[in-house]
Design a protein around this motif. Sequence first.
Motif, PDB file in Angstrom:
ATOM      1  N   LYS A  27       3.790  -1.790  18.708  1.00 45.24           N
ATOM      2  CA  LYS A  27       4.866  -0.885  18.333  1.00 45.24           C
ATOM      3  C   LYS A  27       5.524  -1.400  17.063  1.00 45.24           C
ATOM      4  O   LYS A  27       5.813  -2.592  16.942  1.00 45.24           O
ATOM      5  N   PRO A  28       5.785  -0.524  16.105  1.00 44.62           N
ATOM      6  CA  PRO A  28       6.334  -0.974  14.818  1.00 44.62           C
ATOM      7  C   PRO A  28       7.799  -1.359  14.920  1.00 44.62           C
ATOM      8  O   PRO A  28       8.532  -0.849  15.766  1.00 44.62           O
ATOM      9  N   THR A  29       8.209  -2.256  14.036  1.00 43.08           N
ATOM     10  CA  THR A  29       9.630  -2.581  13.904  1.00 43.08           C
ATOM     11  C   THR A  29      10.254  -1.817  12.752  1.00 43.08           C
ATOM     12  O   THR A  29      11.475  -1.720  12.659  1.00 43.08           O
ATOM     13  N   LYS A  30       9.408  -1.275  11.864  1.00 43.72           N
ATOM     14  CA  LYS A  30       9.936  -0.465  10.760  1.00 43.72           C
ATOM     15  C   LYS A  30       8.840   0.435  10.217  1.00 43.72           C
ATOM     16  O   LYS A  30       7.642   0.184  10.416  1.00 43.72           O
ATOM     17  N   GLU A  31       9.257   1.491   9.554  1.00 40.91           N
ATOM     18  CA  GLU A  31       8.319   2.386   8.901  1.00 40.91           C
ATOM     19  C   GLU A  31       7.858   1.773   7.581  1.00 40.91           C
ATOM     20  O   GLU A  31       8.572   0.977   6.971  1.00 40.91           O
ATOM     21  N   VAL A  32       6.668   2.161   7.160  1.00 40.80           N
ATOM     22  CA  VAL A  32       6.141   1.652   5.894  1.00 40.80           C
ATOM     23  C   VAL A  32       5.775   2.836   5.000  1.00 40.80           C
ATOM     24  O   VAL A  32       5.517   3.936   5.493  1.00 40.80           O
ATOM     25  N   PRO A  33       5.752   2.625   3.683  1.00 42.12           N
ATOM     26  CA  PRO A  33       5.466   3.735   2.764  1.00 42.12           C
ATOM     27  C   PRO A  33       3.990   4.108   2.742  1.00 42.12           C
ATOM     28  O   PRO A  33       3.118   3.317   3.127  1.00 42.12           O
ATOM     29  N   GLN A  34       3.717   5.310   2.268  1.00 39.19           N
ATOM     30  CA  GLN A  34       2.343   5.758   2.083  1.00 39.19           C
ATOM     31  C   GLN A  34       1.764   5.107   0.832  1.00 39.19           C
ATOM     32  O   GLN A  34       2.481   4.748  -0.092  1.00 39.19           O
ATOM     33  N   SER A  35       0.459   4.955   0.818  1.00 42.10           N
ATOM     34  CA  SER A  35      -0.203   4.309  -0.313  1.00 42.10           C
ATOM     35  C   SER A  35      -0.738   5.349  -1.289  1.00 42.10           C
ATOM     36  O   SER A  35      -0.769   6.550  -1.009  1.00 42.10           O
ATOM     37  N   MET A  36      -1.168   4.895  -2.448  1.00 35.35           N
ATOM     38  CA  MET A  36      -1.654   5.777  -3.500  1.00 35.35           C
ATOM     39  C   MET A  36      -2.869   6.580  -3.049  1.00 35.35           C
ATOM     40  O   MET A  36      -3.708   6.080  -2.299  1.00 35.35           O
ATOM     41  N   ARG A  37      -2.946   7.820  -3.529  1.00 31.02           N
ATOM     42  CA  ARG A  37      -4.130   8.636  -3.304  1.00 31.02           C
ATOM     43  C   ARG A  37      -4.475   9.402  -4.576  1.00 31.02           C
ATOM     44  O   ARG A  37      -3.609   9.879  -5.304  1.00 31.02           O
ATOM     45  N   ARG A  38      -5.784   9.517  -4.827  1.00 31.76           N
ATOM     46  CA  ARG A  38      -6.273  10.239  -5.989  1.00 31.76           C
ATOM     47  C   ARG A  38      -6.153  11.741  -5.764  1.00 31.76           C
ATOM     48  O   ARG A  38      -5.951  12.205  -4.638  1.00 31.76           O
ATOM     49  N   ASP A  39      -6.304  12.497  -6.840  1.00 33.31           N
ATOM     50  CA  ASP A  39      -6.378  13.942  -6.730  1.00 33.31           C
ATOM     51  C   ASP A  39      -7.754  14.297  -6.165  1.00 33.31           C
ATOM     52  O   ASP A  39      -8.778  13.753  -6.598  1.00 33.31           O
ATOM     53  N   VAL A  40      -7.808  15.202  -5.210  1.00 30.09           N
ATOM     54  CA  VAL A  40      -9.078  15.534  -4.560  1.00 30.09           C
ATOM     55  C   VAL A  40     -10.106  16.071  -5.555  1.00 30.09           C
ATOM     56  O   VAL A  40     -11.323  15.866  -5.384  1.00 30.09           O
ATOM     57  N   ILE A  41      -9.646  16.716  -6.619  1.00 24.11           N
ATOM     58  CA  ILE A  41     -10.579  17.250  -7.614  1.00 24.11           C
ATOM     59  C   ILE A  41     -11.367  16.119  -8.281  1.00 24.11           C
ATOM     60  O   ILE A  41     -12.517  16.306  -8.713  1.00 24.11           O
ATOM     61  N   ASP A  42     -10.783  14.938  -8.337  1.00 29.28           N
ATOM     62  CA  ASP A  42     -11.489  13.789  -8.930  1.00 29.28           C
ATOM     63  C   ASP A  42     -12.660  13.325  -8.087  1.00 29.28           C
ATOM     64  O   ASP A  42     -13.491  12.547  -8.562  1.00 29.28           O
ATOM     65  N   LEU A  43     -12.737  13.790  -6.841  1.00 24.75           N
ATOM     66  CA  LEU A  43     -13.847  13.418  -5.969  1.00 24.75           C
ATOM     67  C   LEU A  43     -15.079  14.279  -6.209  1.00 24.75           C
ATOM     68  O   LEU A  43     -16.188  13.924  -5.775  1.00 24.75           O
ATOM     69  N   LEU A  44     -14.897  15.417  -6.859  1.00 26.22           N
ATOM     70  CA  LEU A  44     -16.014  16.363  -7.027  1.00 26.22           C
ATOM     71  C   LEU A  44     -17.055  15.842  -7.998  1.00 26.22           C
ATOM     72  O   LEU A  44     -16.732  15.374  -9.089  1.00 26.22           O
ATOM     73  N   ILE A  45     -18.309  15.937  -7.604  1.00 23.54           N
ATOM     74  CA  ILE A  45     -19.420  15.577  -8.480  1.00 23.54           C
ATOM     75  C   ILE A  45     -19.668  16.748  -9.426  1.00 23.54           C
ATOM     76  O   ILE A  45     -19.907  17.878  -8.985  1.00 23.54           O
ATOM     77  N   ARG A  46     -19.578  16.480 -10.706  1.00 20.34           N
ATOM     78  CA  ARG A  46     -19.792  17.530 -11.715  1.00 20.34           C
ATOM     79  C   ARG A  46     -21.276  17.642 -12.030  1.00 20.34           C
ATOM     80  O   ARG A  46     -21.941  16.647 -12.365  1.00 20.34           O
ATOM     81  N   GLU A  47     -21.798  18.822 -11.945  1.00 12.86           N
ATOM     82  CA  GLU A  47     -23.219  19.040 -12.245  1.00 12.86           C
ATOM     83  C   GLU A  47     -23.444  19.041 -13.749  1.00 12.86           C
ATOM     84  O   GLU A  47     -22.637  19.554 -14.502  1.00 12.86           O
TER      85      GLU A  47
END
Length: 399
Positions: free
Chosen positions: A379-399
């Motif tokens: 069980k947590p003693t405190k909340e923690v912040p969210q971490s960095m995430r990329r833009d989903v469009i950057d995941l797309l493989i460009r043909e």
Amino acid sequence: MSKRTVKKTMTIILSSIGALLIIALVSLFIISGIFESPKYLEPWQKTYSQKFDDPRIQLAAHGLLAANGHNMQPWEIQLDKDDPMVFYLYADSDRLTSEVDPFSRQMMITQGTFLEYVKIAGDELGYKAAVALFPDGGYDEQKLQESMKTKPVAKIMLTKDKPQNNPLYDSMFLPDTNRAAYQSNKLTYEQIDHLQAINTYANMSVKIFQDIENIEKLGSYVKKGTAIEAGVNRVMQETETIFRANEYQKNKYRYGFSVEGQGTSGIMRHIMQGLVTVFPLMNSGKAASDMFIQSTRTSVDNTPAYAMIITNDNNRSSQVKSGMLYSRLILTAYSLGLVMQPLSQVLEEYPEMKEPYSSIHRDYASDAGTIQMLVRLGKPTKEVPQSMRRDVIDLLIRE
């Protein structure tokens, strides 16, 4: 000099010091990027996926939130040109962490965490997501990096369905890792049963330990693994390379580590970011190693339980499936009021870690078994912040 003059002089000096401190503090805030909008947090918003019309991108935007090794987010998505309900997941071989993960086992686990988030999001959005692993065959292990570029980890096939309220969905938007101290409360038998029941794979198991003997033993393994890693320069340098010191860097790269991962938040986050930007040696070399060791000791000393995911074999499919199981374990833990933190150092496979790696497997896995994940749980003693995430469009493989 009269007392009055001395008093006046001291007042001027103190006022000057105070003014300098205020200037220094404001400077640190500016250097930290306190006025910079945190674009790297946008994917955590529940409305983020709604920006996209394609259901495949909507689901990938949910997968992007999954736990992943070193926060590298090593995923690539290819949309099927001929079928608007099919897409493929590739492991991004340009985001390997070869020093800490020389055989790419953690990389494959990370592919699985993504896939499970996609499946859970599919329930909520009204799409049944069927997953076929390695549809074009397995990797050529002798040419692994090249093989990752040409062979998908998974083919995801969507079928329109009635939206279902998945009880794990809301937990996807919470941080997957909590490195803070945990409460001393042991897990209840009901919680343990619930967590172990999520495993539906015949070739793997979820084991939970909270007796004193195993808590001490596993804690010792964790501390030993951390001390070894902290002393291997090439591994620590790999981590330092992806450290983002301030808001500007976090918005530019949107992956890797930052001071939040060290438990710093609020105003202190900006003070620390400013200091680390001005004095980078604060978070490199011996200073980084010492901080890493101390942080782990604090975590271990405030851990009521550990959990493991163990597979009977160590093939690529089992590694991916263990990642899928891990995602479900995290989200189920949240639903029970619990949080987790992976402690993977002792499971890493570079030469310096060979002795403790072999030892923990002798103690906790069968002859052919592999411990894919070791986490602390409580069980947590405190909340923690969210971490960095990329833009989903950057995941797309460009043909």
